[in-house]
Design a protein around this motif. Structure first.
Motif, PDB file in Angstrom:
ATOM      1  N   ILE A 121       2.995  -3.560   3.538  1.00  0.00           N
ATOM      2  CA  ILE A 121       1.644  -2.999   3.675  1.00  0.00           C
ATOM      3  C   ILE A 121       1.418  -1.875   2.679  1.00  0.00           C
ATOM      4  O   ILE A 121       0.351  -1.783   2.053  1.00  0.00           O
ATOM      5  N   LYS A 122       2.423  -1.044   2.483  1.00  0.00           N
ATOM      6  CA  LYS A 122       2.306   0.045   1.518  1.00  0.00           C
ATOM      7  C   LYS A 122       2.096  -0.481   0.102  1.00  0.00           C
ATOM      8  O   LYS A 122       1.255   0.022  -0.654  1.00  0.00           O
ATOM      9  N   THR A 125      -1.575  -2.265  -0.048  1.00  0.00           N
ATOM     10  CA  THR A 125      -2.730  -1.375   0.068  1.00  0.00           C
ATOM     11  C   THR A 125      -2.840  -0.394  -1.100  1.00  0.00           C
ATOM     12  O   THR A 125      -3.855   0.295  -1.229  1.00  0.00           O
ATOM     13  N   SER A 132      -5.853  -2.195   4.992  1.00  0.00           N
ATOM     14  CA  SER A 132      -4.790  -2.422   5.974  1.00  0.00           C
ATOM     15  C   SER A 132      -4.901  -3.790   6.628  1.00  0.00           C
ATOM     16  O   SER A 132      -3.904  -4.479   6.814  1.00  0.00           O
ATOM     17  N   GLU A 136      -2.033  -6.548   6.586  1.00  0.00           N
ATOM     18  CA  GLU A 136      -1.392  -6.945   7.844  1.00  0.00           C
ATOM     19  C   GLU A 136      -1.506  -8.453   8.070  1.00  0.00           C
ATOM     20  O   GLU A 136      -0.555  -9.090   8.517  1.00  0.00           O
TER      21      GLU A 136
END
Length: 207
Positions: A121-122, A125, A132, A136
């Motif tokens: 996710i880091k 994004t 997010s 996800e």
């Protein structure tokens, strides 16, 4: 880290959730077998997700179809495409910027497979145009992560409100806190709630 690879994995998670939370058991009795929903991984899937933001399903399909017809489905092709070429496929100025940002991000998609959800996710994004929710959903369906939940999803929030008889639809922060109780099968809990939303509202919560 649990990876969902087939229907048996989803069934295992559903049985665990039904045992842990009686309301999930009740929901499962109404929705029937849960869909697997696994999708391809890589640049093309994320590009398609970005094209689908804030437009109808039909519009997104048309744009993605034109990109495919034009051969603009790889990092190299999209990075080299001019604004005019992308605009001809139906992209807005903002989505042209997002498409170029993704194409030039240098993400090693094969390396994402073995990374923890938080790192996936880091990484995603950090790219303009990927929030997010998109990250996800990618972790959940393209990488098969079993313990990830799209807490900002309105259909999941509304399904949780109905199933758990909450006074109001939970906000993202509250939803995220609730979902911690469904670890290590948060993504299966999401599948249950999306299916329950479909039954309760007679409409799809996610495509």
């Amino acid at each position: 880290m649990r990876i969902i690879k087939g229907d048996a994995c989803v069934e295992e998670g559903a049985l665990w959730l039904a045992a842990a939370e009686p309301r999930f058991a009740r929901a499962l009795g109404q929705v029937g077998p849960l869909p697997l929903r696994l999708k391809p991984e890589g640049f093309g899937e994320l590009l398609s997700a970005i094209m689908g933001q804030q437009v109808s399903i039909a519009s997104a399909a048309a744009i993605n179809g034109r990109l495919s017809d034009a051969g603009l489905v790889t990092e190299k092709a999209v990075a080299a495409a001019s604004e005019e070429e992308l605009r001809a496929c139906g992209l807005s100025r903002q989505k042209i910027r997002y498409a170029h940002a993704l194409a030039n991000s240098g993400i090693d998609f094969s390396a994402l497979r073995g990374k923890p959800t938080v790192d996936v996710i880091k990484t995603l994004t950090a790219v303009p145009g990927i929030g997010s929710w998109t990250a996800e959903i990618y972790a959940m369906f393209s990488l098969g992560h079993a313990d990830v939940f799209a807490s900002g999803d309105l259909a999941l929030q509304e399904a949780a409100r109905i199933l758990f008889e909450l006074p109001a639809r939970p906000k993202e922060k509250e939803m995220r806190q609730m979902a911690l109780d469904w670890s290590p099968w948060q993504s299966v809990a999401a599948r249950i709630l999306w299916a329950y939303y479909r039954v309760e509202k007679d409409r799809e919560g996610i495509t």
